[in-house]
Scaffold this motif. Structure first.
Motif, PDB file in Angstrom:
ATOM      1  N   GLU B  73       0.871  -1.191   0.000  1.00  0.00           N
ATOM      2  CA  GLU B  73       0.000   0.000   0.000  1.00  0.00           C
ATOM      3  C   GLU B  73       0.905   1.236   0.000  1.00  0.00           C
ATOM      4  N   PRO B  74       0.365   2.412  -0.355  1.00  0.00           N
ATOM      5  CA  PRO B  74       1.206   3.617  -0.387  1.00  0.00           C
ATOM      6  C   PRO B  74       1.982   3.779   0.925  1.00  0.00           C
ATOM      7  N   GLY B  75       3.287   3.977   0.827  1.00  0.00           N
ATOM      8  CA  GLY B  75       4.113   4.180   2.022  1.00  0.00           C
ATOM      9  C   GLY B  75       4.594   2.903   2.691  1.00  0.00           C
ATOM     10  N   ALA B  76       4.036   1.752   2.313  1.00  0.00           N
ATOM     11  CA  ALA B  76       4.473   0.491   2.941  1.00  0.00           C
ATOM     12  C   ALA B  76       5.839   0.091   2.413  1.00  0.00           C
ATOM     13  N   ARG B  77       6.589  -0.614   3.236  1.00  0.00           N
ATOM     14  CA  ARG B  77       7.967  -0.995   2.863  1.00  0.00           C
ATOM     15  C   ARG B  77       8.423  -2.190   3.692  1.00  0.00           C
ATOM     16  N   PRO B 121      22.393  -6.183   1.985  1.00  0.00           N
ATOM     17  CA  PRO B 121      21.222  -5.604   2.647  1.00  0.00           C
ATOM     18  C   PRO B 121      20.531  -4.565   1.760  1.00  0.00           C
ATOM     19  N   HIS B 122      19.217  -4.615   1.730  1.00  0.00           N
ATOM     20  CA  HIS B 122      18.423  -3.699   0.911  1.00  0.00           C
ATOM     21  C   HIS B 122      17.010  -3.615   1.479  1.00  0.00           C
ATOM     22  N   TRP B 123      16.252  -2.648   0.984  1.00  0.00           N
ATOM     23  CA  TRP B 123      14.816  -2.588   1.301  1.00  0.00           C
ATOM     24  C   TRP B 123      14.074  -2.121   0.055  1.00  0.00           C
ATOM     25  N   HIS B 124      12.780  -2.390   0.043  1.00  0.00           N
ATOM     26  CA  HIS B 124      11.946  -1.914  -1.069  1.00  0.00           C
ATOM     27  C   HIS B 124      10.533  -1.679  -0.575  1.00  0.00           C
ATOM     28  N   GLY B 143      19.652 -20.541   1.718  1.00  0.00           N
ATOM     29  CA  GLY B 143      19.004 -20.245   2.988  1.00  0.00           C
ATOM     30  C   GLY B 143      17.956 -19.158   2.868  1.00  0.00           C
ATOM     31  N   PRO B 144      17.186 -18.977   3.963  1.00  0.00           N
ATOM     32  CA  PRO B 144      16.068 -18.027   3.926  1.00  0.00           C
ATOM     33  C   PRO B 144      16.524 -16.575   4.067  1.00  0.00           C
ATOM     34  N   THR B 145      15.588 -15.650   3.843  1.00  0.00           N
ATOM     35  CA  THR B 145      15.819 -14.217   4.003  1.00  0.00           C
ATOM     36  C   THR B 145      16.283 -13.913   5.437  1.00  0.00           C
ATOM     37  N   VAL B 146      17.257 -13.029   5.555  1.00  0.00           N
ATOM     38  CA  VAL B 146      17.719 -12.595   6.880  1.00  0.00           C
ATOM     39  C   VAL B 146      17.215 -11.167   7.107  1.00  0.00           C
ATOM     40  N   TRP B 147      16.414 -10.993   8.166  1.00  0.00           N
ATOM     41  CA  TRP B 147      15.772  -9.691   8.420  1.00  0.00           C
ATOM     42  C   TRP B 147      16.606  -8.837   9.353  1.00  0.00           C
ATOM     43  N   LEU B 148      16.658  -7.539   9.071  1.00  0.00           N
ATOM     44  CA  LEU B 148      17.475  -6.593   9.838  1.00  0.00           C
ATOM     45  C   LEU B 148      16.555  -5.508  10.428  1.00  0.00           C
ATOM     46  N   GLU B 149      17.106  -4.314  10.637  1.00  0.00           N
ATOM     47  CA  GLU B 149      16.374  -3.242  11.326  1.00  0.00           C
ATOM     48  C   GLU B 149      15.352  -2.559  10.399  1.00  0.00           C
ATOM     49  N   PRO B 150      14.391  -1.849  10.982  1.00  0.00           N
ATOM     50  CA  PRO B 150      13.427  -1.103  10.161  1.00  0.00           C
ATOM     51  C   PRO B 150      14.118   0.003   9.366  1.00  0.00           C
ATOM     52  N   VAL B 151      13.477   0.414   8.288  1.00  0.00           N
ATOM     53  CA  VAL B 151      13.940   1.543   7.471  1.00  0.00           C
ATOM     54  C   VAL B 151      13.539   2.839   8.185  1.00  0.00           C
ATOM     55  N   TYR B 156      13.707   6.206   4.130  1.00  0.00           N
ATOM     56  CA  TYR B 156      12.532   6.085   3.248  1.00  0.00           C
ATOM     57  C   TYR B 156      12.395   7.319   2.356  1.00  0.00           C
ATOM     58  N   ASN B 157      12.702   8.463   2.928  1.00  0.00           N
ATOM     59  CA  ASN B 157      12.541   9.708   2.155  1.00  0.00           C
ATOM     60  C   ASN B 157      13.745  10.029   1.266  1.00  0.00           C
ATOM     61  N   GLY B 158      14.707   9.123   1.209  1.00  0.00           N
ATOM     62  CA  GLY B 158      15.832   9.295   0.284  1.00  0.00           C
ATOM     63  C   GLY B 158      16.838  10.329   0.748  1.00  0.00           C
TER      64      GLY B 158
END
Lengths: 162, 162
Positions: B73-77, B121-124, B143-151, B156-158
């Motif tokens: 949804e708009p803004g979701a990441r 590491p990346h986010w989208h 192996g599976p995805t390794v999750w890190l800290e929130p964006v 998010y705003n670049g």
């Protein structure tokens, strides 16, 4: 009564052209459904009919998947072939056909996904009714595509399990 | 004059509902641009905002790629994360963002393709303006995805290269 007729004709005209204009907007919206560019026409003996291809992702040493979008004109198809690393197809637009050796021909439509195992001969292409667009995700780790014989008319028409 | 008024009102009504009906058809055409079903809403602590996912291809021993369609949804990441087998993203609808650690945030739009190397590491996610749909092709061999800290909001705003 004269002015009544004039106003009526104006309203009918407005109705006609008002809706025309909306229909044109609809056409624009439909053409924007194309997600990936069509790319270049393939010059290959391994296809029947006109086919376009655009590479989206090249394989490299870290990720051996190559991804591309293929557009088949109505009736166009690959020859039989197999991929040593297997392949995944995503149907993006239109009605297509897919067949693995020994199995019946399947119809593919927008949103369908197919996994073709490594070294399994198969063919794919468009139905006679319209263009078919697919994204192909092809494993390149174990070598390039191996091309086989053309698809017969009976096979294309779904009359044989091969 | 009474019948003139009646007919005029009828024509105006026809004009209104006639075009309404065409507009509705257009809405249906727009909604038919959706290629893959939206799937189920993800219940995950590793995303911010509402996200939907539909699996298209499961990985298996012969083909280790998992393919799925993700709707933000708009803004979701996503949170920051990495894939030991790497990932390929295809932007299907809307405007999205993609960032690898140490690089600026990129805008993704319909038709864009991104290759994210293994263990990077990346986010989208979606821009604030509208829903973003992507197809994710994820290597599962290592192996599976390794999750890190929130964006962060700045990320998010670049506003940061991270």
């Amino acid at each position: 009564m004269n002015s009544f007729l004039k106003i009526s004709i104006s309203l009918i005209t407005l109705l006609f052209f008002g809706c025309q204009s909306t229909t044109q907007e609809k056409d624009i919206s439909t053409s924007s459904e194309l997600i990936f560019p069509k790319g270049n026409q393939l010059e290959s003996e391994n296809f029947k009919g006109n086919v376009w291809f655009i590479p989206l992702i090249e394989n490299d040493s870290l990720n051996q998947n190559a991804v591309g979008s293929v557009t088949f004109e109505p009736g166009a198809r690959t020859h039989w072939h197999y991929h040593p690393g297997g392949q995944i197809l995503l149907a993006i637009k239109g009605i297509g056909y897919y067949q693995e050796k020994g199995s019946p021909r399947r119809k593919l439509q927008k949103g369908d996904a197919v996994k073709c195992p490594p070294n399994t001969p198969h063919w794919h292409g468009a139905s006679p009714e319209g263009e078919f667009v697919q994204v192909a995700i092809t494993g390149r780790a174990d070598g390039p595509t191996v091309w086989l014989e053309p698809v017969s008319e009976a096979e294309y028409n779904g009359l044989t399990k091969h």
